[in-house]
Design a protein around this motif. Structure first.
Motif, PDB file in Angstrom:
ATOM      1  N   ARG A 115     -26.938 -23.871 -22.081  1.00  0.00           N
ATOM      2  CA  ARG A 115     -27.604 -24.125 -20.560  1.00  0.00           C
ATOM      3  C   ARG A 115     -27.053 -25.192 -19.895  1.00  0.00           C
ATOM      4  NH1 ARG A 115     -31.646 -23.152 -24.140  1.00  0.00           N
ATOM      5  NH2 ARG A 115     -33.079 -21.365 -23.665  1.00  0.00           N
ATOM      6  N   PHE A 116     -26.283 -24.343 -18.837  1.00  0.00           N
ATOM      7  CA  PHE A 116     -25.525 -25.240 -17.964  1.00  0.00           C
ATOM      8  C   PHE A 116     -26.524 -26.317 -17.147  1.00  0.00           C
ATOM      9  CE2 PHE A 116     -22.275 -23.086 -18.693  1.00  0.00           C
ATOM     10  CZ  PHE A 116     -22.013 -21.969 -18.140  1.00  0.00           C
ATOM     11  N   LYS A 168     -14.157 -22.133 -14.964  1.00  0.00           N
ATOM     12  CA  LYS A 168     -14.606 -20.759 -15.507  1.00  0.00           C
ATOM     13  C   LYS A 168     -13.553 -20.495 -16.523  1.00  0.00           C
ATOM     14  CE  LYS A 168     -15.410 -15.603 -14.267  1.00  0.00           C
ATOM     15  NZ  LYS A 168     -15.539 -14.855 -13.093  1.00  0.00           N
ATOM     16  N   THR A 169     -12.361 -20.513 -16.232  1.00  0.00           N
ATOM     17  CA  THR A 169     -11.185 -20.026 -17.314  1.00  0.00           C
ATOM     18  C   THR A 169     -11.384 -20.987 -18.528  1.00  0.00           C
ATOM     19  OG1 THR A 169      -9.836 -19.518 -15.441  1.00  0.00           O
ATOM     20  CG2 THR A 169      -8.772 -19.614 -17.538  1.00  0.00           C
ATOM     21  N   LEU A 170     -11.520 -22.261 -18.410  1.00  0.00           N
ATOM     22  CA  LEU A 170     -11.676 -23.026 -19.419  1.00  0.00           C
ATOM     23  C   LEU A 170     -12.708 -22.792 -20.431  1.00  0.00           C
ATOM     24  CD1 LEU A 170     -11.078 -26.550 -17.703  1.00  0.00           C
ATOM     25  CD2 LEU A 170      -9.732 -25.767 -19.464  1.00  0.00           C
ATOM     26  N   ARG A 171     -13.987 -22.385 -19.750  1.00  0.00           N
ATOM     27  CA  ARG A 171     -15.071 -22.083 -20.575  1.00  0.00           C
ATOM     28  C   ARG A 171     -14.930 -20.837 -21.373  1.00  0.00           C
ATOM     29  NH1 ARG A 171     -18.829 -23.408 -15.577  1.00  0.00           N
ATOM     30  NH2 ARG A 171     -19.345 -25.635 -15.808  1.00  0.00           N
ATOM     31  N   SER A 172     -14.188 -19.868 -20.793  1.00  0.00           N
ATOM     32  CA  SER A 172     -13.700 -18.662 -21.416  1.00  0.00           C
ATOM     33  C   SER A 172     -12.933 -18.618 -22.570  1.00  0.00           C
ATOM     34  CB  SER A 172     -13.365 -17.623 -20.259  1.00  0.00           C
ATOM     35  OG  SER A 172     -12.948 -16.464 -20.999  1.00  0.00           O
ATOM     36  N   ARG A 173     -11.652 -19.564 -22.232  1.00  0.00           N
ATOM     37  CA  ARG A 173     -10.600 -19.588 -22.900  1.00  0.00           C
ATOM     38  C   ARG A 173     -11.017 -20.524 -24.201  1.00  0.00           C
ATOM     39  NH1 ARG A 173      -5.462 -18.880 -21.018  1.00  0.00           N
ATOM     40  NH2 ARG A 173      -4.711 -19.809 -22.822  1.00  0.00           N
ATOM     41  N   ILE A 174     -11.661 -21.600 -24.069  1.00  0.00           N
ATOM     42  CA  ILE A 174     -11.778 -22.462 -25.126  1.00  0.00           C
ATOM     43  C   ILE A 174     -13.032 -22.893 -25.000  1.00  0.00           C
ATOM     44  CG2 ILE A 174     -10.803 -24.749 -25.818  1.00  0.00           C
ATOM     45  CD1 ILE A 174      -8.927 -24.817 -23.486  1.00  0.00           C
ATOM     46  N   PHE A 223     -17.117 -28.507 -21.841  1.00  0.00           N
ATOM     47  CA  PHE A 223     -16.834 -27.485 -20.685  1.00  0.00           C
ATOM     48  C   PHE A 223     -17.915 -27.033 -20.146  1.00  0.00           C
ATOM     49  CE2 PHE A 223     -12.102 -26.879 -22.556  1.00  0.00           C
ATOM     50  CZ  PHE A 223     -11.892 -27.971 -21.674  1.00  0.00           C
ATOM     51  N   HIS A 224     -18.902 -26.808 -21.116  1.00  0.00           N
ATOM     52  CA  HIS A 224     -20.320 -25.971 -20.857  1.00  0.00           C
ATOM     53  C   HIS A 224     -21.390 -26.806 -20.102  1.00  0.00           C
ATOM     54  CE1 HIS A 224     -18.995 -22.392 -23.206  1.00  0.00           C
ATOM     55  NE2 HIS A 224     -18.466 -23.301 -24.048  1.00  0.00           N
ATOM     56  N   ARG A 225     -21.235 -27.995 -19.785  1.00  0.00           N
ATOM     57  CA  ARG A 225     -22.135 -28.688 -18.947  1.00  0.00           C
ATOM     58  C   ARG A 225     -21.655 -28.607 -17.458  1.00  0.00           C
ATOM     59  NH1 ARG A 225     -23.659 -34.814 -20.680  1.00  0.00           N
ATOM     60  NH2 ARG A 225     -25.267 -34.100 -19.296  1.00  0.00           N
ATOM     61  N   GLU A 226     -22.501 -28.148 -16.809  1.00  0.00           N
ATOM     62  CA  GLU A 226     -22.462 -27.907 -15.378  1.00  0.00           C
ATOM     63  C   GLU A 226     -22.683 -29.301 -14.336  1.00  0.00           C
ATOM     64  OE1 GLU A 226     -21.270 -26.056 -11.875  1.00  0.00           O
ATOM     65  OE2 GLU A 226     -21.155 -25.190 -13.773  1.00  0.00           O
ATOM     66  N   LYS A 227     -21.636 -29.773 -13.687  1.00  0.00           N
ATOM     67  CA  LYS A 227     -21.741 -30.623 -12.844  1.00  0.00           C
ATOM     68  C   LYS A 227     -21.216 -30.425 -11.531  1.00  0.00           C
ATOM     69  CE  LYS A 227     -21.363 -34.408 -16.468  1.00  0.00           C
ATOM     70  NZ  LYS A 227     -20.832 -35.597 -16.797  1.00  0.00           N
ATOM     71  N   ALA A 228     -22.125 -30.329 -10.607  1.00  0.00           N
ATOM     72  CA  ALA A 228     -21.581 -29.597  -9.382  1.00  0.00           C
ATOM     73  C   ALA A 228     -20.549 -30.260  -8.523  1.00  0.00           C
ATOM     74  CB  ALA A 228     -22.883 -29.467  -8.374  1.00  0.00           C
ATOM     75  N   HIS A 229     -20.550 -31.791  -8.778  1.00  0.00           N
ATOM     76  CA  HIS A 229     -19.690 -32.679  -7.888  1.00  0.00           C
ATOM     77  C   HIS A 229     -18.234 -32.351  -8.504  1.00  0.00           C
ATOM     78  CE1 HIS A 229     -20.572 -35.217 -11.437  1.00  0.00           C
ATOM     79  NE2 HIS A 229     -19.417 -35.747 -11.153  1.00  0.00           N
TER      80      HIS A 229
END
Length: 209
Positions: A35-36, A73-79, A85-91
Motif C-alpha cells: 500500500r503506497f 513507475k519503471t523502478l517499481r515495475s522492473r525491480i 520503491f513501493h513507498r509513495e512520497k509525493a515530494h
C-alpha cells in the motif's frame, strides 16, 4: 486465516532474504500487500496560498515531476522485489535527486535523471559509521567493475555510476534502472546483512558480489 496463522507466516517472511520477501507476500493472502504511503504536512496552508503556489510552478518543475513519476513507475515495475520503491512520497516527484533507504540507517541510494551538471546517476552512499561496509565492497572492486563494465566510481564512502543525461528521457530511465538493478543485486547482502554473525542469508542471494 487466524491471527496465529498470520504470525507464523510473517515469521517465515522474516527469515527470507529481503530481496525474496516481495515474491512471497502472497502467503499472507492479502489482496494488495503493498500500500503506497503518502505523507503530508500536518499544517496545511490556506486554499488561496496553495493556489498561488501552484500557479508559480514553472514548466521546468512540471517537466521534472512528470519525468520522476515515469522513473518511479519503471523502478517499481522492473525491480519490484526492492520494497523501498513501493513507498509513495509525493515530494519525491519534484526533486532533482531522489533518495531511497538501502536496508539500514545511514546507508542510502540516490538517483537523478538530470543533476545540475546535466548528469544522470545512481549512487550508494554510506555514512562514516558504515564505512567498513563501503571498504569491504571496495576490496572487491575488480569484481564490481567487471559487473558494471568498468563504469563504477569509488570515492568518499560513495559507490556511483554516472553518465551524461541522454536526449531521450526513456533511454535515460532505462539505463538508470539497469544500473540500479545491478547495484541492488550486487550490494544487498552488504546493506542488509553485513553485521550479522550468521551469514546464512547470503547463500539465498547468490548473485551478490
Amino acid at each position: 486465516m487466524t491471527g496465529g496463522d498470520y504470525f507464523t507466516l510473517t515469521q517465515r517472511l522474516n527469515h527470507i532474504h529481503k530481496l525474496k520477501a516481495y515474491e512471497n507476500l502472497n502467503l499472507l493472502n492479502i489482496g494488495n500487500p503493498i500500500r503506497f504511503l503518502g505523507k503530508e504536512s500536518i499544517i496545511q496552508p490556506i486554499v488561496a496560498t496553495r493556489l498561488e503556489q501552484e500557479e508559480t510552478i514553472n514548466d521546468l518543475e512540471l517537466k521534472r515531476k512528470k519525468e520522476n513519476e515515469y522513473l518511479l513507475k519503471t523502478l517499481r515495475s522492473r525491480i519490484s522485489c526492492f520494497l523501498p520503491f513501493h513507498r509513495e512520497k509525493a515530494h519525491l516527484r519534484k526533486l532533482r535527486v531522489i533518495s531511497f533507504g538501502a536496508g539500514r540507517s545511514d546507508c542510502n541510494y540516490y538517483v537523478s535523471l538530470n543533476d545540475r551538471r546535466n548528469m544522470a546517476f545512481v549512487e550508494l552512499r554510506f555514512s562514516d559509521k558504515n564505512s567498513n561496509i563501503y571498504n569491504s565492497i571496495k576490496e572487491k572492486e575488480s569484481a564490481v567493475q567487471e559487473r558494471f563494465n568498468g563504469e563504477v566510481h569509488f570515492k568518499d564512502n560513495c559507490i556511483s555510476v554516472k553518465f551524461k543525461t541522454l536526449k531521450d528521457v526513456k533511454e535515460t530511465v532505462e539505463k538508470l534502472v539497469d544500473v540500479f538493478e545491478k547495484m541492488i543485486i550486487a550490494f544487498s547482502n552488504y546493506t542488509y546483512y553485513f553485521y550479522q554473525d550468521n551469514q546464512e542469508m547470503w547463500q539465498y542471494h547468490e548473485k551478490g558480489i
